[in-house]
Design a protein around this motif. Structure first.
Motif, PDB file in Angstrom:
ATOM      1  N   LYS A  31       0.844 -11.445  -4.549  1.00 12.20           N
ATOM      2  CA  LYS A  31      -0.315 -10.588  -4.807  1.00 12.20           C
ATOM      3  C   LYS A  31      -0.672 -10.588  -6.294  1.00 12.20           C
ATOM      4  CE  LYS A  31      -3.213  -7.179  -3.622  1.00 12.20           C
ATOM      5  NZ  LYS A  31      -4.312  -7.306  -2.633  1.00 12.20           N
ATOM      6  N   THR A  68       0.823  -1.229   0.000  1.00  8.40           N
ATOM      7  CA  THR A  68       0.000   0.000   0.000  1.00  8.40           C
ATOM      8  C   THR A  68       0.850   1.269   0.000  1.00  8.40           C
ATOM      9  OG1 THR A  68      -0.140  -0.085   2.429  1.00  8.40           O
ATOM     10  CG2 THR A  68      -1.932  -1.125   1.181  1.00  8.40           C
ATOM     11  N   THR A  92       0.649  -7.702   7.246  1.00  8.32           N
ATOM     12  CA  THR A  92      -0.442  -7.450   6.304  1.00  8.32           C
ATOM     13  C   THR A  92      -1.742  -7.112   7.033  1.00  8.32           C
ATOM     14  OG1 THR A  92      -0.733  -9.859   6.183  1.00  8.32           O
ATOM     15  CG2 THR A  92       0.497  -8.804   4.408  1.00  8.32           C
ATOM     16  N   TRP A  93      -1.945  -7.664   8.252  1.00  4.38           N
ATOM     17  CA  TRP A  93      -3.106  -7.253   9.041  1.00  4.38           C
ATOM     18  C   TRP A  93      -2.994  -5.780   9.420  1.00  4.38           C
ATOM     19  CZ3 TRP A  93      -3.048  -5.758  14.326  1.00  4.38           C
ATOM     20  CH2 TRP A  93      -4.322  -5.504  14.865  1.00  4.38           C
ATOM     21  N   LEU A 142      -6.309 -12.351  -4.265  1.00  5.42           N
ATOM     22  CA  LEU A 142      -5.948 -12.440  -2.852  1.00  5.42           C
ATOM     23  C   LEU A 142      -5.969 -11.061  -2.209  1.00  5.42           C
ATOM     24  CD1 LEU A 142      -2.891 -14.892  -2.992  1.00  5.42           C
ATOM     25  CD2 LEU A 142      -5.249 -15.451  -2.386  1.00  5.42           C
ATOM     26  N   SER A 143      -6.557 -10.982  -1.007  1.00  2.00           N
ATOM     27  CA  SER A 143      -6.482  -9.748  -0.234  1.00  2.00           C
ATOM     28  C   SER A 143      -5.092  -9.638   0.385  1.00  2.00           C
ATOM     29  CB  SER A 143      -7.527  -9.762   0.882  1.00  2.00           C
ATOM     30  OG  SER A 143      -7.219 -10.763   1.841  1.00  2.00           O
ATOM     31  N   ASN A 144      -4.781  -8.467   0.962  1.00  6.44           N
ATOM     32  CA  ASN A 144      -3.473  -8.299   1.599  1.00  6.44           C
ATOM     33  C   ASN A 144      -3.273  -9.299   2.736  1.00  6.44           C
ATOM     34  OD1 ASN A 144      -2.695  -6.218  -0.100  1.00  6.44           O
ATOM     35  ND2 ASN A 144      -3.460  -4.611   1.252  1.00  6.44           N
ATOM     36  N   GLN A 145      -4.321  -9.537   3.520  1.00  3.58           N
ATOM     37  CA  GLN A 145      -4.194 -10.494   4.620  1.00  3.58           C
ATOM     38  C   GLN A 145      -3.992 -11.909   4.097  1.00  3.58           C
ATOM     39  OE1 GLN A 145      -6.905 -10.181   7.943  1.00  3.58           O
ATOM     40  NE2 GLN A 145      -7.236  -8.000   7.599  1.00  3.58           N
ATOM     41  N   GLN A 146      -4.649 -12.259   3.018  1.00  2.00           N
ATOM     42  CA  GLN A 146      -4.443 -13.586   2.429  1.00  2.00           C
ATOM     43  C   GLN A 146      -3.033 -13.730   1.867  1.00  2.00           C
ATOM     44  OE1 GLN A 146      -7.801 -13.392  -0.250  1.00  2.00           O
ATOM     45  NE2 GLN A 146      -9.012 -14.827   0.990  1.00  2.00           N
ATOM     46  N   GLY A 150      -4.330  -2.826   7.239  1.00  2.46           N
ATOM     47  CA  GLY A 150      -5.737  -2.434   7.262  1.00  2.46           C
ATOM     48  C   GLY A 150      -6.142  -1.679   8.509  1.00  2.46           C
TER      49      GLY A 150
END
Length: 437
Positions: A281, A57, A177-178, A286-290, A181
């Motif tokens: 990515k 990000t 990655t958590w 895939l999300s950032n957390q994934q 957000g």
């Protein structure tokens, strides 16, 4: 009358008793020192590579291109290179406790400062300062371990110490990655991540002052006979030729040979670490957390491979082939990831590359610690690490430069070549007599 055979038996019994006492003291030292040292390196490596997760990000927020990111991420190692040797020489003279505490506090402050960069220039500048601050930590710990543990068990000790590398990504990947957000005190997610992951380095630096004795004789938790047993074990296998001088270490062809090998390994290590989140990515969906959770897979298997491979190296008393085979495995993994487009196969190849890279590290570091001693060991180990870590600049930078025109595959082929060359050179390293327990 005492017979010669009786005297021989008594001497053999005394030697066996001394060996058992030494092994017991070494186990005690390992249990007291290694968990804390692993924690220190965990924090160190997390602060070094968390920029790879921030980039998911941060690059968009600050307008940082792929090339600028690769250069900024890698420029850490230029600062590291410039201050590596003098930092380790200072450590050998003033003691590990004082100098490692200084290193950790200063890099913790600069890691927090990463939260406040505003563009490509400030990003690269703070990364450069971070490399300067951290210079000397890793070779200092490698040198420190030689003050405590003999060569017969050094690959295992290095393996447990270096397990902090993949472990920092196993734990740090989902946490980092958590954090992307979250918003802490009005900061963006990547800024919050840098702050929360930089503060532990400062705290650990303060703890080093109390918890890290410089030598066995300084450890209040060892009895005098235990510290003496460790010192005897180390004296019995002192490096050939005695004390290594500073100039001899810096001009040694063998030192420079190892530095080139390490350069090839580190090209792969940081090319992988700094770009893995973005590559995963790019698989899509895939999300950032994934991404953080998927990134755990190669590091978890690499950690297991590192411990098992270093144990096998000590068991067989063999170093060169263990380094070469692992480096060749890393090269094959990167080459396969470059030529396949299937995400599952690419991830499998990535994982194979990670296992190979990490398995080389603990075995590699038994080589310089096996023939360097004294101030020469401080300088030689630092020089090898300094030259090698220039690969940490080259690896991420070449991927960033090639990605914009050719995609990730071209960069990974370069990493494969670096590891293949490292494996070939490892086989040409002068052999020593096997080290056996």
């Amino acid at each position: 009358m005492v017979t010669a055979s009786a005297m021989d038996g008594a001497l053999a019994g005394a030697e066996e008793a001394d060996r058992r006492a030494g092994n017991a003291a070494l186990r005690k030292a390992a249990w007291r020192l290694l968990p804390f040292i692993i924690l220190l390196y965990f924090v160190s490596f997390l602060d070094r590579v968390n920029v790879g997760f921030a980039a998911l990000t941060m690059n968009h927020d600050l307008g940082i291109s792929a090339a600028a990111y690769g250069t900024g991420a890698g420029i850490f190692f230029l600062g590291y290179f410039l201050f590596e040797v003098p930092s380790n020489v200072i450590l050998e003279r003033v003691g590990a406790r004082r100098w490692i505490a200084r290193i950790m506090i200063s890099w913790g402050i600069l890691s927090v400062a990463m939260a406040f960069v505003v563009g490509p220039v400030s990003f690269a500048f703070v990364r450069f300062l971070l490399g300067m601050a951290e210079a000397g930590f890793f070779p200092g710990i490698i040198l420190y371990l030689t003050f405590w543990f003999p060569g017969t068990m050094r690959a295992r000790i290095m393996g447990w110490f270096l397990v902090a590398l993949p472990l920092s990504s196993i734990i740090g990947a989902p946490f980092s990655t958590w954090m992307l957000g979250t918003n802490l005190l009005g900061l963006r997610g990547w800024q919050s991540m840098f702050v929360l992951e930089g503060l532990p380095a400062i705290l650990c630096g303060l703890l080093v002052w109390r918890m890290l004795p410089d030598r066995p004789s300084d450890a209040t938790w060892l009895r005098s006979d235990e510290s003496a047993a460790i010192e005897r074990a180390l004296a019995n296998e002192a490096a050939p030729g005695g004390h290594t001088t500073l100039m001899l270490a810096l001009t040694s062809g063998r030192v420079w040979h190892l530095a080139v090998i390490y350069f090839g390994i580190v090209v792969g290590l940081y090319g992988f670490s700094f770009w893995a989140p973005q590559v995963i990515k790019s698989f899509g969906g895939l999300s950032n957390q994934q991404v953080g959770l998927v990134t755990v897979i190669p590091y978890l298997l690499a950690m297991l491979g590192m411990v098992g491979w270093s144990w096998n190296s000590d068991r067989l008393g063999e170093r060169r082939w263990h380094i070469a085979i692992a480096a060749f495995a890393g090269a094959i993994g990167f080459a396969a990831s470059a030529v396949t487009g299937d995400p599952v196969l690419k991830m499998a190849a990535f994982t194979f590359a990670a296992i190979g890279i990490y398995a080389t590290l603990p075995v590699f570091w038994t080589l310089p610690t096996g023939f360097l001693s004294g101030t020469g060991a401080a300088a030689g180990i630092a020089l090898i690490n300094a030259i090698g870590n220039l690969g940490g600049y080259f690896g991420p930078s070449v991927i960033g430069a090639l990605k914009e025109s050719y995609g990730y595959g071209a960069g990974f082929l370069v990493l494969a070549v670096g590891l293949a060359v490292a494996g070939i050179l490892a086989l040409t390293t002068p052999a020593r007599a096997p080290v056996r327990q």
